[in-house]
Structures are given as C-alpha cells and as structure tokens.
Design a protein around this motif. Structure first.
Motif, PDB file in Angstrom:
ATOM      1  N   HIS A 269       0.829  -1.196   0.000  1.00 54.21           N
ATOM      2  CA  HIS A 269       0.000   0.000   0.000  1.00 54.21           C
ATOM      3  C   HIS A 269       0.869   1.253   0.000  1.00 54.21           C
ATOM      4  O   HIS A 269       2.007   1.238   0.481  1.00 54.21           O
ATOM      5  CB  HIS A 269      -0.918   0.017   1.231  1.00 54.21           C
ATOM      6  N   ARG A 272      -1.968   8.005  -1.459  1.00 55.41           N
ATOM      7  CA  ARG A 272      -1.977   8.884  -2.635  1.00 55.41           C
ATOM      8  C   ARG A 272      -1.281  10.198  -2.324  1.00 55.41           C
ATOM      9  O   ARG A 272      -1.340  10.712  -1.201  1.00 55.41           O
ATOM     10  CB  ARG A 272      -3.415   9.172  -3.071  1.00 55.41           C
ATOM     11  N   ARG A 281      -5.819   7.054   1.512  1.00 54.87           N
ATOM     12  CA  ARG A 281      -6.335   6.278   0.386  1.00 54.87           C
ATOM     13  C   ARG A 281      -5.233   5.436  -0.239  1.00 54.87           C
ATOM     14  O   ARG A 281      -4.202   5.960  -0.668  1.00 54.87           O
ATOM     15  CB  ARG A 281      -6.929   7.195  -0.678  1.00 54.87           C
ATOM     16  N   SER A 282      -5.455   4.124  -0.313  1.00 56.26           N
ATOM     17  CA  SER A 282      -4.614   3.210  -1.079  1.00 56.26           C
ATOM     18  C   SER A 282      -5.437   2.792  -2.290  1.00 56.26           C
ATOM     19  O   SER A 282      -6.350   1.957  -2.182  1.00 56.26           O
ATOM     20  CB  SER A 282      -4.223   1.998  -0.231  1.00 56.26           C
ATOM     21  N   THR A 283      -5.144   3.387  -3.445  1.00 56.59           N
ATOM     22  CA  THR A 283      -6.052   3.268  -4.588  1.00 56.59           C
ATOM     23  C   THR A 283      -5.657   2.215  -5.625  1.00 56.59           C
ATOM     24  O   THR A 283      -6.498   1.763  -6.398  1.00 56.59           O
ATOM     25  CB  THR A 283      -6.170   4.638  -5.296  1.00 56.59           C
ATOM     26  N   GLU A 284      -4.384   1.817  -5.649  1.00 51.83           N
ATOM     27  CA  GLU A 284      -3.959   0.869  -6.674  1.00 51.83           C
ATOM     28  C   GLU A 284      -4.657  -0.475  -6.540  1.00 51.83           C
ATOM     29  O   GLU A 284      -4.892  -1.166  -7.540  1.00 51.83           O
ATOM     30  CB  GLU A 284      -2.441   0.680  -6.625  1.00 51.83           C
ATOM     31  N   ARG A 286      -7.675  -1.188  -5.943  1.00 52.85           N
ATOM     32  CA  ARG A 286      -9.004  -1.278  -6.566  1.00 52.85           C
ATOM     33  C   ARG A 286      -8.891  -1.712  -8.021  1.00 52.85           C
ATOM     34  O   ARG A 286      -9.809  -2.333  -8.578  1.00 52.85           O
ATOM     35  CB  ARG A 286      -9.744   0.041  -6.429  1.00 52.85           C
ATOM     36  N   ASN A 290     -10.632  -5.266  -9.263  1.00 48.58           N
ATOM     37  CA  ASN A 290     -11.821  -4.669  -9.863  1.00 48.58           C
ATOM     38  C   ASN A 290     -12.913  -5.699 -10.154  1.00 48.58           C
ATOM     39  O   ASN A 290     -14.109  -5.406 -10.058  1.00 48.58           O
ATOM     40  CB  ASN A 290     -11.432  -3.957 -11.159  1.00 48.58           C
ATOM     41  N   TYR A 318     -14.749   2.918  -7.312  1.00 51.61           N
ATOM     42  CA  TYR A 318     -13.953   2.903  -6.082  1.00 51.61           C
ATOM     43  C   TYR A 318     -14.101   1.597  -5.301  1.00 51.61           C
ATOM     44  O   TYR A 318     -13.579   1.481  -4.193  1.00 51.61           O
ATOM     45  CB  TYR A 318     -14.340   4.092  -5.198  1.00 51.61           C
ATOM     46  N   GLU A 321     -11.215  -0.181  -3.123  1.00 50.19           N
ATOM     47  CA  GLU A 321     -10.196   0.770  -2.668  1.00 50.19           C
ATOM     48  C   GLU A 321     -10.085   0.659  -1.145  1.00 50.19           C
ATOM     49  O   GLU A 321     -11.109   0.640  -0.449  1.00 50.19           O
ATOM     50  CB  GLU A 321     -10.572   2.197  -3.061  1.00 50.19           C
ATOM     51  N   GLN A 323      -8.983   2.194   2.538  1.00 49.75           N
ATOM     52  CA  GLN A 323      -8.790   3.476   3.203  1.00 49.75           C
ATOM     53  C   GLN A 323      -8.584   3.277   4.707  1.00 49.75           C
ATOM     54  O   GLN A 323      -9.124   2.339   5.294  1.00 49.75           O
ATOM     55  CB  GLN A 323     -10.001   4.398   2.982  1.00 49.75           C
TER      56      GLN A 323
END
Length: 362
Positions: A269, A272, A281-284, A286, A290, A318, A321, A323
């Motif tokens: 993680h 961003r 937020r750890s977005t990668e 998602r 997916n 999202y 994702e 968080q």
C-alpha cells in the motif's frame, strides 16, 4: 541510512556471563549495536580495562559495534586523557559517547583520533552544539548523535522537543540513535530505574510500538533498548519488525471477507500524493481487484479514527479501494473490515503523501 537495533549492558551492575548470554540472544535476533555504560566504574584502570575488554571482544565475535558512554569523571577516575584515546582502542571499543560536551573545537579534533573511534554526541539539547562542532571542520563520518535516556518517571523528553533536537542532527546526515524501554529490564546505571526511554510517551508502551514510532519519524537510525535485560520475547519481536517500512497491526472484524483480508494483508500500500484529511487512500488495489465481488456488510455504524474500510459493490469505480479513517464519518458504500490497534494510532501521523505501508494481523 541503515537502520540498526541495539541493546545496553552495564558491566558494573551485572555478571559478565549473563551479559554474554544476553548479547548472544540479541545477536540471533538481528541486533548489532551495544551501548555500554562506563559512568559507574570505581575499580582501578587495569581491572576496568580487562573486564570491559573481555566483554567487548566477545561482542565483536558476534558482529557488534560497541559505543562506550563516558564522562569527565571517568577520565579522572582512570587517570586518562581526552587527548589520548588509546585506552578505549585497546579495549576494542568502536567509539565513545560524550555524556558531557566541550567547546566544539575539542570535539572536532577528537573525530580525527588515530584509531578511527566514533565520537558520539548527546542529542537531547535544542541548541546549536552540533553546528559549532561542524564549524570547526569535524571529521563527519566519525561523528554520531545519541539521545539521553531518563530513569525517573515523568522526566523523559516530550515529542516536540525530541523532534527539534533530532532535526538538528538529521539535516546534516549525522547517524542518530535513541532509546526505548524494555518492560522486563531491571538494570540501568543508577539506583532509580523507572525504565530508560528517550521519550516519556514511550515509557509504558510495548517495545515494538516504541521502535516503530522512532523509525517512522525518519529521524532515528539506531534504536537501542536502554535497560537490561529485555525478555527473549521482546528481542524476538523487535527482530521480526520491518525496519524500513511502516507496518500497521490490524484487528479484523468478524464480517471481513477473504478478499478483503487479502487486499489488506497481501498488497503493498501507499498513500496517494493528493491527500485528503478524511482518510488515507490506497487506490492501486481497486484496479487489481476490480473484478472481485464485495457485497456490503450489514454494519452502518460511524467509522472511527484507525478503522480500515474497503469500498463495496455499491461504490462503482472505487470498489475495493482501501482506506484508513482519519476523521469519523459514515458511508454505506464502504465496509469496515478492521481497525488498527489502539496503541498504534500514534503512527498514523507518519503516513504522509506517498508513504509506503503494509498491514499484519494481530
């Protein structure tokens, strides 16, 4: 800079065989530095030399670096001089810590000693001490910094003061050290021993939380257990820590699904760069997950600081994702999957833009 774990021994308050057994166990757990106090020596020069030499020689066989803590009274007691460090070299020491400083010029000259002994400075003062020494063109690779420890309850440093003192050294690239407190250790240099931390906020915390905190600040390279002897469990726990990346401990809720646990525990993680106050937020993740279904949990309570939440199927792009909650809020498009342990909440202050972090299960 390399991050190091260290232990402390007090040869004038302990038995050498117990010290050796302690050093061996710590070495097996990845410790490689020793703080060895000479502040309490009362025996003659030759007796002191042989006792410390024996222990340091054994430590060297285990790969330790040994720094001796000294003060002007010791030089008087042993009838030696700061202008000739032969005594410490012959004992096998790698450096000496100056519990009390001089005028700056003298410290600078000491860094050019013929034995390449490191000269370690007391970091626990918010004054331009180091700057003065550097003005006298010190031999910087042989200049270290180390905070004090504080045996009396309520007398160790507050965090903001510690930070100011540490920045003075770190901005010059000086190797830095600070002390943590073993909850099992009973031995220190003095007859009062309420623990031996640098930071007062650490005094009653588990050793791993103290260590994670010091490393997370980015200001401390070497973390040393101040009191002896730490328990085997404490040594093993510290030996297993990730020294180079923040690792947060999570307690999962009973509703957490297998995919949510995999997202939390198995992925790298990072926060961003365009941060928000409400969450980390750890977005990668998602993107990777997916296509994995994530039904909403039957739990609509308000999220609290330190909760770990993951977007569910109702969250569109999202979904999945991850968080970490920084401000209480509610959102039924997110599933609470766990929470960071209460003692580790202080670490959230160090999750900055782009900070890399991982989780482990309690």
């Amino acid at each position: 800079m390399k991050r190091v774990l260290g232990v402390s021994v007090y040869p004038d308050h302990s038995e050498i065989e117990k010290d050796k057994a302690y050093l061996k166990k710590a070495s097996e757990c990845g410790f490689s530095r020793i703080f060895m106090s000479m502040l309490e020596v009362t025996q003659g020069k030759e007796v002191v030399k042989e006792k410390f030499k024996s222990l340091i020689s054994y430590a060297k066989s285990l790969g330790y670096e040994t720094i001796l803590d000294v003060a002007p009274t010791i030089f008087d007691e042993l009838q030696i001089s700061y202008d000739d460090l032969t005594f410490f070299y012959e004992m096998g020491a790698d450096g000496i810590r100056l519990d009390v400083g001089f005028d700056g010029n003298k410290e600078a000259r000491l860094t050019f000693n013929p034995f390449d002994l490191a000269i370690e400075l007391n970091m626990s003062n918010d004054v331009a001490y180091l700057d003065t020494i550097l003005t006298y063109e010190a031999n910087v690779p042989f200049l270290y910094g180390c905070h004090n420890f504080y045996p009396q309850e309520g007398t160790a440093l507050p965090y903001d003061f510690f930070e100011r003192c540490s920045v003075r050294f770190k901005k010059h690239g000086i190797r830095t050290a600070a002390f943590i407190n073993s909850q099992a250790g009973k031995i220190g240099p003095w007859d009062v021993n309420d623990g031996l931390p640098t930071l007062e906020m650490h005094r009653h915390l588990p050793v791993d939380i103290q260590t994670k905190h010091l490393f997370a600040t980015g200001l401390i390279d070497d973390v040393i257990i101040g009191n002896a002897y730490a328990s085997d469990e404490e040594l093993e726990l510290l030996g297993s820590l990730n020294r180079y990346q923040l690792e947060l401990t999570v307690e999962f809720t009973k509703e957490a699904s297998d995919v949510e646990k995999i997202i939390t525990l198995k992925e790298q993680h990072f926060r961003r760069g365009d941060i928000t106050d409400q969450v980390v937020r750890s977005t990668e993740v998602r993107k990777k997950y997916n296509d994995d279904a994530n039904p909403a949990h039957d739990n609509t309570k308000e999220f609290q600081i330190g909760d770990i939440v993951i977007g569910n199927d109702a969250f569109g792009k999202y979904k999945n994702e991850l968080q970490i909650v920084l401000q209480p809020h509610s959102d039924d498009r997110k599933n609470k999957v766990g929470q960071i342990t209460e003692e580790e909440l202080l670490l959230l202050d160090f999750v900055k833009p782009w900070t890399k972090f991982r989780f482990k299960e309690k």
